[in-house]
Motif scaffolding. Sequence first.
Motif, PDB file in Angstrom:
ATOM      1  N   LEU A 194       1.676   6.595  -6.867  1.00 35.59           N
ATOM      2  CA  LEU A 194       0.556   7.391  -7.387  1.00 35.59           C
ATOM      3  C   LEU A 194       0.720   8.864  -7.043  1.00 35.59           C
ATOM      4  CD1 LEU A 194      -2.390   4.963  -6.548  1.00 35.59           C
ATOM      5  CD2 LEU A 194      -1.451   5.471  -8.811  1.00 35.59           C
ATOM      6  N   ARG A 195       1.233   9.141  -5.830  1.00 34.84           N
ATOM      7  CA  ARG A 195       1.441  10.538  -5.434  1.00 34.84           C
ATOM      8  C   ARG A 195       2.463  11.219  -6.342  1.00 34.84           C
ATOM      9  NH1 ARG A 195       3.449  12.146   0.564  1.00 34.84           N
ATOM     10  NH2 ARG A 195       5.416  11.430  -0.311  1.00 34.84           N
ATOM     11  N   VAL A 242       0.973  -1.245  -7.584  1.00 32.98           N
ATOM     12  CA  VAL A 242      -0.382  -0.697  -7.663  1.00 32.98           C
ATOM     13  C   VAL A 242      -1.437  -1.791  -7.848  1.00 32.98           C
ATOM     14  CG1 VAL A 242      -1.944   0.768  -8.999  1.00 32.98           C
ATOM     15  CG2 VAL A 242       0.340   1.599  -8.414  1.00 32.98           C
ATOM     16  N   PHE A 258       0.830  -1.208   0.000  1.00 32.47           N
ATOM     17  CA  PHE A 258       0.000   0.000   0.000  1.00 32.47           C
ATOM     18  C   PHE A 258       0.866   1.260   0.000  1.00 32.47           C
ATOM     19  CE2 PHE A 258      -2.877  -3.158   1.903  1.00 32.47           C
ATOM     20  CZ  PHE A 258      -3.978  -3.007   1.076  1.00 32.47           C
ATOM     21  N   VAL A 259       1.919   1.240   0.821  1.00 33.07           N
ATOM     22  CA  VAL A 259       2.815   2.400   0.915  1.00 33.07           C
ATOM     23  C   VAL A 259       3.489   2.665  -0.432  1.00 33.07           C
ATOM     24  CG1 VAL A 259       4.911   3.308   1.996  1.00 33.07           C
ATOM     25  CG2 VAL A 259       3.213   2.101   3.384  1.00 33.07           C
ATOM     26  N   TYR A 272       0.949   3.946  -2.956  1.00 32.99           N
ATOM     27  CA  TYR A 272       0.560   5.327  -2.652  1.00 32.99           C
ATOM     28  C   TYR A 272       1.649   6.312  -3.068  1.00 32.99           C
ATOM     29  CZ  TYR A 272      -0.143   9.550   0.113  1.00 32.99           C
ATOM     30  OH  TYR A 272      -0.261  10.848   0.506  1.00 32.99           O
ATOM     31  N   LYS A 273       2.905   5.994  -2.751  1.00 34.94           N
ATOM     32  CA  LYS A 273       4.004   6.885  -3.113  1.00 34.94           C
ATOM     33  C   LYS A 273       4.141   6.996  -4.625  1.00 34.94           C
ATOM     34  CE  LYS A 273       6.815   6.382   1.062  1.00 34.94           C
ATOM     35  NZ  LYS A 273       8.086   5.869   1.631  1.00 34.94           N
TER      36      LYS A 273
END
Length: 798
Positions: free
Chosen positions: A238-239, A247, A231-232, A235-236
């Motif tokens: 996608l950010r 993903v 998840f981390v 998220y990084k």
Amino acid sequence: MQDTKCFHCGDSCDRQLIEFDEKSFCCAGCKTVYEIFSTNDLEHYYEIQAAAGSTPKFIEGKYDYLENEEITNKLIEFNDGTIQIINLYIPNIHCSSCIWILENLKKLNPNVTNSQVDFPKKTIRVTYKQAEFSLKNLVLLLANIGYEPYISLDDFEGKKKATDRTLIYKLGVAGFAFGNVMFLSFPEYFDLGSSAASGGEFWLNKYQHIFRWLMFIFSLPVVFYAGWDYFVSAYKGLRAKLLNIDVPIALGILVLFLRSTYEIAFHVGSGFFDSLTGLVFFLLLGKFFQQRTYSFLSFERDYKSYFPIAITRLNDQGKEETVPVQEIVKGDKILIRNEEMIPVDGKLVYGNAQIDYSFVSGESEPVSKTVGELIFAGGKQLNGVIEMVALKSVSQSYLTQLWGNAVFETDKTTTFQNITDSIGKRFTISVLSIAFIATAFWLFHDPSKAMNVFTAVLIIACPCAIALASPFTLGNMLRIFGKKKFYIKNTQTIEQLSKIDTAIFDKTGTITTTQKSTAHYEGMPLTAEEESILKNTIRASNHPLSRSLYDLLKEQNIITLDEYEEHVGKGLESSKNDISMKIGSADFVGKAKADSLLDTSIYISTNKGYKGRYVFQNKYRDGLSDVFKDMSQSLNLAILSGDNEGEKERLEALLPKLTPLYFNQKPDTKLEFIKSLQDQGKKVLMVGDGLNDAGALAQSNVGIAISENINVFSPACDAILDASKFQQLYSYILASKKAIRIIKMSFVLSLLYNCIGLYFAITGQLQPVIAAILMPLSSISIVIFTTVMTNLIGRKLG
């Protein structure tokens, strides 16, 4: 205020909100860091990745112990009284913005001259001037910008950091939960609720909901601990507006968890907790296997990749003996010649040292050392011969790190890793598209299969196998080449080597051997004092002809020269008492015209005028003709020599017809020659001896230094070939081409596997848990395939 995010670190400003420069900050620390960056023209940090910083922590007096010289001496890697170098572990390094700001520390403080980040290890190697900037100042600077280093007792005692066991713990948690969820799922598998005769009605009424909620409880640590890294990472990515391979994995885990929780909460079904926990367990199992395998390859590479350089050791009788550098132990007396690398820390016991530490620190100003002073590994002696006593044994890891120093990185770009990343990105987009389209289709035709199809597609089509093909293939080739005495700097060099179409060779010390040369003297006899000066002058030089002549001359007492200087590409100059001497080319010693253009000679003159010359009969390496004949089939070849045309006829007889031969080439003209070939689109391999060829080696796409029994190290080279393996050179080039073909074959295998898996996933014939088992198996199969194929290449190398 709860919705306001800190501009620097991205945390919520719900506890404290500080407005500055029309931006919001969660604390004074983040605001201070922003001020530091903005006033030093480092705002680009926030353009690379928004809110990438971390909140700095200020603890008064925490690092006062770094003022203790005894402690700092244990921590510092290099210290010559002016420059200090240290490696620090920075746990907060997590993205490209971190790398950028840490490698621009010199903009925050001019006393920092260089900083290099090792992202996988989360370490930074900093070079700084110690006069006005101490280690404590450096640590406080890092802490003030949110990158506080971790310094432990292990660092002080010089112990190796403990292995990170987090993955093992996560694998244990996932395995424990998976086993229990499978056990709790047995009643669901056997459909006991529909069989009253077997007591199913009793189970259905009393225990079904308990079992399902127990499965939910077991899934919590799996999702929020064991699988949290996915998840981390997603998220990084996608950010930063990047689609990485985590993903689809994170999306699959999330969908399984939410759908399963919904089913048991509303009594719709039993959920997919078995698939969920099994998915994370097998993902981590695959990651663990990959990590262990790659660590093994890396260890073997590190252990075998010592530089094939020898050092001259002086025994108890004062006799010189050549030994491998790794055999040097504390207390050994070592001879260091001009231009030689100092392999260990030690104490100077003879001679006046002028040491170039630019290999270590990037500072080109030589440092003077006198007898009794400490000298450090990585320096290069510039002023004649010195003797030292070793205070430590050789650290191979340190030499490897020195070879890879960013100070000597050249623009030898490679696109292979970019191709891999590009494939992974496109693959992820394709997988997500297929998953959503297939799910939409099944929602209309059979909604009960839609969730299984969605998760199975995301799991089975993970491009992990594609990502593994390159590092495992090239990593194993590094190990194999190391065993064959071909020591390559990094995996990118293998790819560059596979693309070369032109090979340029130096002559002396490269295609000739210094071990079997003969020479005779022509001219006025030398006096005993002149012979002594001659012997001691060439004793300090590492040029192949100097080494050959030194071995041929009779023994002389060791004397300290008053002056010594080596003019690269020209010759040597020295003096003792009232006698000065020049040794080198005819022009250099002042002879108007060379005696002959058809031989290789060393000319000698003193302050009394020209004396004579030593004429050499070069001995070419065994198998030279065969090597050039084989290479000429697919490569353009040329000889680029600094010597005269004396060996032209012999070379023409040994080499393939029409091989270009260029003589009287200076170091700078060699470099320009290679550059002109590259301007024509050629991929150039330069093979030299690492001395006068440093510029050419650096300019070429791949620079290979031939090593015989001399301690010459040039960071400009990309690979070092043991002279005994010269005949295998073309085999190594062909092996690198085969390695790239193996990677491409791995891509094809991975694509085939994914196409087959996707067919079963889209048609609803593949359960997520089976997909979770098959996914790491596909990765393992790629690892096995690349390892077996590269090992077969290694066997053929002989």
